[in-house]
Design an enzyme around this catalytic site. Structure first.
Site, PDB file in Angstrom:
ATOM      1  CE  LYS B 101      -2.896   2.873   2.707  1.00 54.65           C
ATOM      2  NZ  LYS B 101      -3.603   3.189   3.947  1.00 54.65           N
ATOM      3  N   GLY B 162      -7.640   9.258   9.502  1.00 53.66           N
ATOM      4  CA  GLY B 162      -7.932   9.355  10.929  1.00 53.66           C
ATOM      5  C   GLY B 162      -8.937  10.434  11.293  1.00 53.66           C
ATOM      6  CB  ALA B 189      -7.878   7.472   4.542  1.00 58.16           C
ATOM      7  N   GLY B 190     -10.401   8.019   6.355  1.00 58.89           N
ATOM      8  CA  GLY B 190     -11.407   9.026   6.670  1.00 58.89           C
ATOM      9  C   GLY B 190     -12.739   8.460   7.116  1.00 58.89           C
ATOM     10  CG  ASN B 211      -5.835   1.360  11.893  1.00 56.80           C
ATOM     11  OD1 ASN B 211      -6.306   0.742  12.831  1.00 56.80           O
ATOM     12  ND2 ASN B 211      -4.553   1.603  11.814  1.00 56.80           N
ATOM     13  CB  THR B 212      -8.655   5.719  13.381  1.00 55.34           C
ATOM     14  OG1 THR B 212      -7.447   5.905  12.656  1.00 55.34           O
ATOM     15  CG2 THR B 212      -8.534   6.403  14.721  1.00 55.34           C
TER      16      THR B 212
END
Lengths: 333, 264
Positions: B101, B162, B189-190, B211-212
């Protein structure tokens, strides 16, 4: 059976070993404390710990069992170490990161939101810097070097015999309490290291009465006031066994965040940058593993000072009456 | 079934592995979500650990391997082409995979991708035999260049890494989907809430990477399952055909023939 008849060897002079030796000797066992270096403490990861007794703040990312052990440890610390400061913890965030504060509040308990005026009352040097903060009145902190030496002295007064500079496994003991931290990985293959880096700085321009945690989406930081105008800044949490010196990026993050917390830290002197690894099991929860006549007390991760006293009492209870605490004990057959 | 570089997978959720309360909770979250790909960011310390390792211990990397899912190493935090390429090469050695990635970060505050550096690094890595998953924006020009560079997957952002803001520019994401109907597209993301992930899937995106939102949830294991369910629901809705919004109300029960109003 009288405790005197049981000969116990405690291996390791980190915070776990010192607490074990102190408690077991106080309860009448015949205790020898050993470590593989001539000088105690210094190789231990607890030597560079933040030593915050923060059972509430830590539940932001730790399991409830950590709070339980922490809460039973707090009075034990107060009883054993008179130089503990019980002024609570202050958690702050820059205005653009207030959602971090909300999240932290949601994940933890025993706190109150306080306003600018109350922040200034608690920490005059932070007056006007933050509009809102979280205050955890029931938490405490201490200076880890002082606490380690003090406890060792108390352990010796309670009858502990010390043998430093030996890595041999004792064979004449009834029980071995293995508190060697990451060094016990030869016998505990589940253990891994989680690297932590910290800085100690000194300035007389600013003072705090309690640990300050600065929340940030990328570089969360805590700062613990130590005696003599020293401040401990911690700590990185990196999944790595590397025990080498602090890298530039981590150093920049720690010192930069301190400067962000208060510009007066820009003039502080850097006393030391240190790194070590925290011994951790996959669930990041401490364990007491009973294997024949050896009890391994290990995997305290970020919670060495917070949970060591309670773990020492759990070991004493086991030796006395075979009592085991669910969730902490692993009895191997 | 979704396909990346010839690998067919059932799960359309790609999970990051950072910031979990413990490896144990990470493992349970991966299991609960049935994710088949996890991303791992490689920090130099880890690589150093790998080369120095003399002890028999079980580090984080062994725990990742034990998850028994495909590992997609990433070049998180790299700010230059050189740094990203070096990190990718280290990751290939460490995880024994051609997948990478690719992140090349342009701006420290928003962590938005440096599209120029991204294309350049993608060219170098593709030539070197890597299978590149580029973290990009919705920019169609950059997307074309990435495909020319050899990428067979594109990963546009939903919002800054994040930030939990969801899909900041749904119009552009939709345009991108329509423009590249046959390229596997992943919103990366986001993402903050399962509804954000469902929305991306309803648009026809092939998968979602996050992830977050799971790692920092109060209960990451339950949240992982919530995301997996939302992604399944969004995908099913896309396949079933989501109705277009209308300006005029249209009752689902006809009223024209209603003979009389209800009398009190």
């Amino acid at each position: 059976m009288s405790n005197k008849q049981l000969k116990i060897t405690v291996r390791g002079t980190g915070i776990v070993g010192v607490w074990q030796a102190f408690v077991l000797a106080s309860k009448g066992f015949s205790v020898t404390l050993t470590c593989n270096t001539k000088e105690p403490f210094k190789e231990a990861s607890s030597w560079i710990a933040g030593a915050m007794l923060a059972p509430f703040c830590e539940t932001e990312s730790a399991e409830p069992v950590i709070r339980r052990l922490g809460l039973s440890s707090l009075p034990l610390w107060q009883e054993a170490f008179p130089h503990i400061s019980r002024n609570g913890t202050l958690v702050v965030a820059q205005p653009r990161d207030t959602s971090e504060l909300q999240r932290f509040a949601r994940q933890t308990s025993a706190h109150e939101f306080i306003d600018e005026a109350k922040i200034g009352e608690l920490e005059p040097d932070l007056a006007g810097q933050f509009r809102t903060a979280l205050f955890y009145p029931d938490e405490a902190h201490l200076q880890p070097h002082w606490a380690l030496s003090y406890l060792l002295q108390k352990a010796c007064e309670a009858g502990v015999e010390t043998k430093f500079g030996t890595s041999e496994r004792p064979d004449d003991s009834d029980y071995i309490i293995d508190c060697r931290g990451i060094a016990a990985r030869d016998e505990l293959p589940d253990l891994r290291g989680v690297r932590g880096e910290m800085a100690i700085i000194r300035t007389s321009e600013i003072s705090f009465s309690r640990p300050i945690r600065l929340l940030h989406p990328r570089f969360p930081l805590y700062m613990v006031p130590w005696p003599d105008n020293h401040f401990m800044i911690g700590a990185t949490v990196i999944e790595s066994d590397d025990q080498g010196p602090v890298c530039v990026r981590s150093g920049l993050e720690l010192l930069g965040s301190a400067y962000g917390l208060h510009s007066a830290f820009g003039e502080a002197q850097i006393i030391k940058l240190s790194a070590n690894v925290r011994p951790s099991f996959p669930d990041n929860i401490p364990k007491i593993i009973v294997r024949n006549k050896t009890l391994y007390v290990n995997g305290l991760y970020r919670h060495g000072f917070l949970t060591s006293p309670a773990l020492a009492h759990l070991v004493a209870d086991y030796l006395h009456e075979g009592k085991t605490d669910e969730g902490i004990f692993v009895v191997e057959h | 079934m979704v396909e990346f570089y010839g690998q067919k997978l059932d799960s359309r959720l790609l999970m990051g592995t950072a910031m979990y309360p413990s490896p144990d909770i990470l493992q349970k979250a991966v299991k609960a979500s049935k994710a088949q790909i996890v991303t791992v960011s490689l920090r130099r310390e880890a690589a150093r650990q790998q080369s120095n390792q003399q002890q028999s211990g079980q580090g984080f990397w062994e725990l990742i391997r034990a998850l028994d899912v495909r590992v997609l190493p990433n070049t998180a935090g790299c700010k230059s082409v050189k740094e990203a390429v070096t990190t990718a090469q280290m990751a290939r050695e460490m995880f024994e995979t051609k997948w990478i990635k690719l992140e090349v970060i342009a701006n420290d505050d928003t962590l938005q991708p440096d599209l120029f550096g991204l294309v350049e690094a993608a060219q170098i890595l593709s030539k070197d035999g890597f299978e590149v998953f580029p973290y990009t924006t919705e920019d169609l020009g950059a997307a074309d260049r990435l495909l020319e560079a050899g990428c067979k997957v594109l990963m546009p952002w939903g919002a800054p890494i994040g930030s939990a803001r969801g899909l900041n520019n749904p119009y552009a994401l939709e345009t991108m989907r329509n423009y590249f109907p046959d390229i596997p597209l992943v919103v990366d993301a986001g993402i903050g809430a399962p509804s954000h992930a469902a929305k991306a899937m309803e648009m026809g995106y092939d998968a979602v990477l996050l992830n977050t939102a799971i790692a920092k949830a109060g209960d990451p294991v339950t949240m992982a399952k919530a995301f997996a369910d939302a992604i399944d629901a969004g995908r099913a809705a896309f396949k079933a055909g989501v109705m277009e919004p209308r300006n005029m109300a249209s009752p689902s029960t006809p009223v024209a023939g209603t003979p009389f109003f209800k009398l009190d």
